[in-house]
Design a protein around this motif. Structure first.
Motif, PDB file in Angstrom:
ATOM      1  N   ARG A 141       0.823  -1.214   0.000  1.00  0.00           N
ATOM      2  CA  ARG A 141       0.000   0.000   0.000  1.00  0.00           C
ATOM      3  C   ARG A 141       0.858   1.265   0.000  1.00  0.00           C
ATOM      4  N   PHE A 142       1.930   1.218   0.780  1.00  0.00           N
ATOM      5  CA  PHE A 142       2.857   2.346   0.833  1.00  0.00           C
ATOM      6  C   PHE A 142       3.425   2.649  -0.555  1.00  0.00           C
TER       7      PHE A 142
ATOM      8  N   SER B  93       0.814   4.001  -3.145  1.00  0.00           N
ATOM      9  CA  SER B  93       0.406   5.398  -3.064  1.00  0.00           C
ATOM     10  C   SER B  93       1.558   6.342  -3.366  1.00  0.00           C
ATOM     11  N   SER B  94       2.766   5.981  -2.902  1.00  0.00           N
ATOM     12  CA  SER B  94       3.870   6.908  -3.162  1.00  0.00           C
ATOM     13  C   SER B  94       4.271   6.843  -4.635  1.00  0.00           C
TER      14      SER B  94
ATOM     15  N   VAL C 104       9.020   4.570   2.014  1.00  0.00           N
ATOM     16  CA  VAL C 104       9.049   3.171   2.446  1.00  0.00           C
ATOM     17  C   VAL C 104      10.230   2.932   3.377  1.00  0.00           C
TER      18      VAL C 104
ATOM     19  N   PHE D 167       9.696   3.699   6.877  1.00  0.00           N
ATOM     20  CA  PHE D 167       8.821   2.716   7.517  1.00  0.00           C
ATOM     21  C   PHE D 167       9.598   1.438   7.849  1.00  0.00           C
TER      22      PHE D 167
END
Lengths: 538, 308
Positions: B188-189, B192-193, B229, B232
């Motif tokens: 998901r990260f 979207s990025s 990312v 994270f």
């Protein structure tokens, strides 16, 4: 004649060839072909294999297989002489003279001596050692004083007179002392080894044992393997060569490992699996010597009144709890001492006594009314039932709440705490009524009843009864077994008449045992004894 | 200079964490010697407390602890009589780290792949499939997934060992179970990025200059999309290689993950301290390395030791 002989030789060879080709058949006919190895689950890492510090069943299970005390359990599960070949008790019952076996050795070849026992026991009593449970030695003269820092080690009456003679003098005669000696703390340790290296119990190479097995592999948090101790005097009686203990904590995983064939024995089952496996031939269920209770604080209103306490007990449908909630073969408790003790009349102590109460709603209501009248209350104030957060405890607490409401129209609130916080609350007597379970240390009514004497460090009920104290004290020195058991029954009756504690059920162990193994011994007090087990199929 | 300063702050951070943990830990009610049902005589408990210096005032205990800590001695475990905290961490870190790294590799490779595909096929079938996988990964907790994996792949089909530790095969199921959560989040990260990056002017410029789609995605897209990312991954890396309670319990892994939780239940003070400090150490070191990595991925980020 000659022809006959030739025929015999030929036919023998032929049979041998047939047998060799048989494959499967040979395995059945000669048991030696089956490797004598069993895999069981410890349920976690044993914290230690040093008898002085062990406090949990995981450690005890390993320890039981490593060391041998003065007494041992034989192939029939009977208590017989172990490391001692002869035991002599003085007429007044206070002096025990143990003769250590000539052929008893440690796994490193050292001779097992009376000195090892003296050292091991006094080590536990030494306050500096900070051992787990020195109080199990308090029956011995001078032991309690030394452990409390008030006496000298010289005054402790555990004396190795020579290499083979251990003399123990008790404070007063204790009929059941031999069962006390079966406790884990009474196991010997090798004096030289322990004195040389204080971390001797930490890994497989330095662990020296005198029992059936030695530790061959110890991979922490993973597995522990025991191999037969070649120096054990009674090695021929040990049928199982290798015991492989896994350390799986999760009962669902343990169950799945068993299903995949990776385990031969599991001694706990996830509650969902019990119903599923109940009728299987592999299902095992054994009573354990422990009682599940709800304990009152008798100085906390409304439980200052015995009739009110008893009213609650009569309002509990214990059968409904064991059959519908716990469902693991537990026995409804109609007395305090769990099943498992054989009396001189060769009966079970529990069965010998009449049930002290039943499930009787009318009687419960009657008692409640009388109790309220005695106290001059109109109705019972609401009270809280405390228990430690765990699924089964929660279910039982909820069912009690429901039973008290339905049968006595009482409003009860439930409070739960995480175990360690709960224990703290319990010890501070910060409860009206709280859940607690007790496991007996040895198979005798005395130690479990003794929890409720006025001076007991485990009595958190605030209950104190002179008659009860006197009966127990008298039973301790009573030499006549029949009379002793009468006194114990009488003491239990006092306890149940005053009811500072409500017994709910006697616990049980559930598990599965592969049909490929045979001869595992179970008893109410200990973990399964695997030494006399036999694998009958690969 | 920058590195020196960072190392200094790292030590200070660890000291603060150790001190705060020490204080909080002693505020939890309960006692390390009351973990089983048996009530020991007061005197016996006193002797045990004395053995572990628990009879000293808290301030003295603190000083004693910090003194040992400076010498990298995490003390004895109260629960385990055979292993100190140093050994406990040393024994358990290996299996935990192996599982952590394996599952991180799975999560990163698949996560980035799925994320990029989802972004490139925005609002089309492949995007929906990727997102479905991501949602499943997030919404099925690993304590549900793990027993299911064991049941089907281990017990019923016999493809992998059910549990325990030993061969590489033993690591597969726990690695998969451990990877699904992070995989979903990474997907998901990245998606979207990546979507954001693909809208940037420089991407359009690159396309206008005639760079192939593949080239644009790899050279300009992914590289920029990975920056969020990375931030994270730092904490994720630290927590995943120090083991997880649930997975280690279910698969019977001899790791350190379970000690983080068990030590608190057992009130095993030195183990609570040891595991917390060890985790913090891994975390601050990882964060430091991540900061260095930023520079490699994105030259616009400068490492400075202040507002210069």
């Amino acid at each position: 004649m000659n022809f006959k002989k030739t025929f015999l030789v030929i036919s023998t060879v032929f049979i041998l060839i047939l047998a060799a080709c048989g494959g499967e058949a040979t395995n059945v006919s000669s048991e030696e072909a089956v490797t004598q190895e069993i895999t069981a689950n410890l349920g976690g890492e044993p914290y230690t294999v040093d008898p002085a510090f062990a406090s949990d069943t995981t450690s005890y299970w390993v320890i039981d297989h490593l060391y041998e005390g003065l007494y041992r359990y034989d192939e029939e599960g009977e208590v017989v002489e172990g490391a001692a070949s002869d035991i002599d008790v003085s007429e007044d019952g206070t002096i025990y003279t143990f003769t250590i076996r000539d052929d008893a050795e440690w796994s490193n070849g050292d001779t097992l001596t009376a000195d090892d026992f003296e050292y091991a026991w006094k080590r536990i009593l030494d306050p500096e050692t900070a051992a787990y449970d020195p109080s199990q030695f308090y029956y011995i003269a001078g032991a309690e004083e030394y452990n409390n820092g008030e006496g000298d080690v010289e005054d402790v009456q555990i004396i190795a007179e020579d290499d083979h003679t251990l003399v123990v003098e008790l404070e007063h005669p204790v009929q059941f002392f031999p069962t006390v000696v079966l406790n884990h703390g009474y196991l010997p340790v090798n004096k030289n080894v322990v004195e040389e290296d204080e971390d001797w119990a930490a890994d497989e190479e330095s662990i020296i044992t005198n029992g059936s097995y030695i530790v061959s592999v110890w991979k922490h948090d993973d597995h522990l393997t025991l191999e037969k101790n070649e120096n054990y005097w009674n090695i021929d009686a040990i049928t199982m060569d290798t015991i492989d203990f896994k350390m799986i904590e999760d009962t669902t995983t343990e169950y799945q490992m068993y299903q995949s064939g990776a385990l031969d024995l599991v001694t706990s089952l996830p509650s969902e699996a019990i119903a599923q496996e109940k009728d299987s031939d592999e299902f095992i269920n054994h009573p354990s010597f422990s009682v599940y209770t709800y304990t009152f604080n008798v100085e906390e209103e409304p439980f200052t009144n015995a009739k009110i306490r008893k009213a609650l007990s009569y309002a509990i449908d214990r059968e409904a709890i064991t059959e519908n909630i716990s469902q693991g073969g537990e026995i409804p408790a109609y007395g305090y001492v769990a099943n498992g003790i054989t009396t001189p009349a060769d009966q079970d102590f529990r069965e010998e006594a009449e049930p002290y109460y039943t499930f009787d709603v009318d009687k419960a209501q009657e008692l409640l009314e009388e109790g309220l009248a005695e106290e001059g209350w109109d109705e019972l104030p609401t009270f809280a039932l405390k228990y430690n957060s765990e699924d089964n405890h929660k279910k039982i607490a909820e069912s009690l709440q429901e039973m008290f409401k339905q049968n006595l129209e009482l409003e009860v609130t439930l409070e739960n705490q995480e175990w360690n916080t709960f224990i703290d609350t319990f010890k501070q007597k910060n409860f009206q009524i709280a859940r607690m379970g007790w496991v007996g240390d040895f198979l005798d009514p005395y130690p479990v009843l003794d929890l409720y004497t006025t001076n007991s460090s485990s009595n958190f009920t605030n209950w104190s009864n002179e008659e009860f104290d006197a009966l127990l004290e008298e039973s301790l020195t009573e030499q006549d077994e029949e009379k002793r058991f009468e006194l114990l029954h009488a003491a239990e009756e006092v306890l149940m008449e005053d009811m500072p504690v409500i017994p709910i059920l006697f616990s049980a162990t559930n598990g599965l045992m592969s049909e490929k193994v045979d001869g595992i011994l179970f008893d109410p007090l200990n973990q399964p004894n695997l030494r006399y087990a036999e694998r009958i199929a690969e | 200079m920058y590195i020196m300063k960072r190392l200094f702050t790292m030590v200070i951070t660890l000291w603060i964490i150790a001190s705060v943990t020490f204080v909080i830990m002693h505020f939890i009610p309960g006692d390390p010697f009351a973990t089983d049902g048996k009530m020991l005589p007061e005197k016996t408990v006193e002797n045990m407390r004395a053995k572990y210096n628990l009879d000293e005032p808290l301030a003295v205990q603190y000083v004693l602890y910090i003194k040992d800590l400076v010498m990298f001695d995490l003390g004895p475990s109260i629960q385990s009589k055979t292993r100190g905290v140093n050994e406990l961490v040393a024994d358990g870190f290996g299996p935990s780290a192996i599982l952590g790294i394996q599952s991180l590799v799975i999560a990163l490779t698949l996560g980035i792949m799925l994320g990029v595909i989802a972004a490139l096929y925005h609002n089309r079938l492949l995007d929906y499939i990727s997102m479905l996988i991501a949602i499943i990964g997030i919404s099925i907790p690993n304590f549900i997934l793990a027993p299911l994996l064991i049941k089907f792949l281990g017990v019923d089909w016999g493809l992998f060992p059910v549990a325990a530790w030993g061969t590489w095969q033993h690591t597969i199921l726990p690695s998969i179970a451990l990877a699904t959560g992070p995989l979903a989040i990474i997907t998901r990260f990245v998606r979207s990025s990546m979507l954001e990056v693909l809208d940037e002017n420089y991407i359009q410029t690159a396309q206008a200059k005639g760079v192939s789609t593949m080239g644009v995605v790899i050279k300009h897209g992914i590289r920029n999309a990975l920056i969020p990312v990375i931030s994270f991954i730092g904490p994720l890396f630290a927590s995943i290689i120090t083991g997880t309670f649930v997975i280690e319990k279910i698969f019977a892994i001899p790791g350190i993950g379970k000690y983080f939780v068990d030590s608190i239940f057992n009130r095993d003070y030195p183990v609570i301290m040891g595991t917390t400090i060890f985790f913090s150490l891994i975390l601050v070191v990882t964060l430091f390395l991540i900061d260095l990595t930023y520079r490699l991925v994105d030259p616009r980020i400068k490492l400075t030791s202040g507002g210069k």
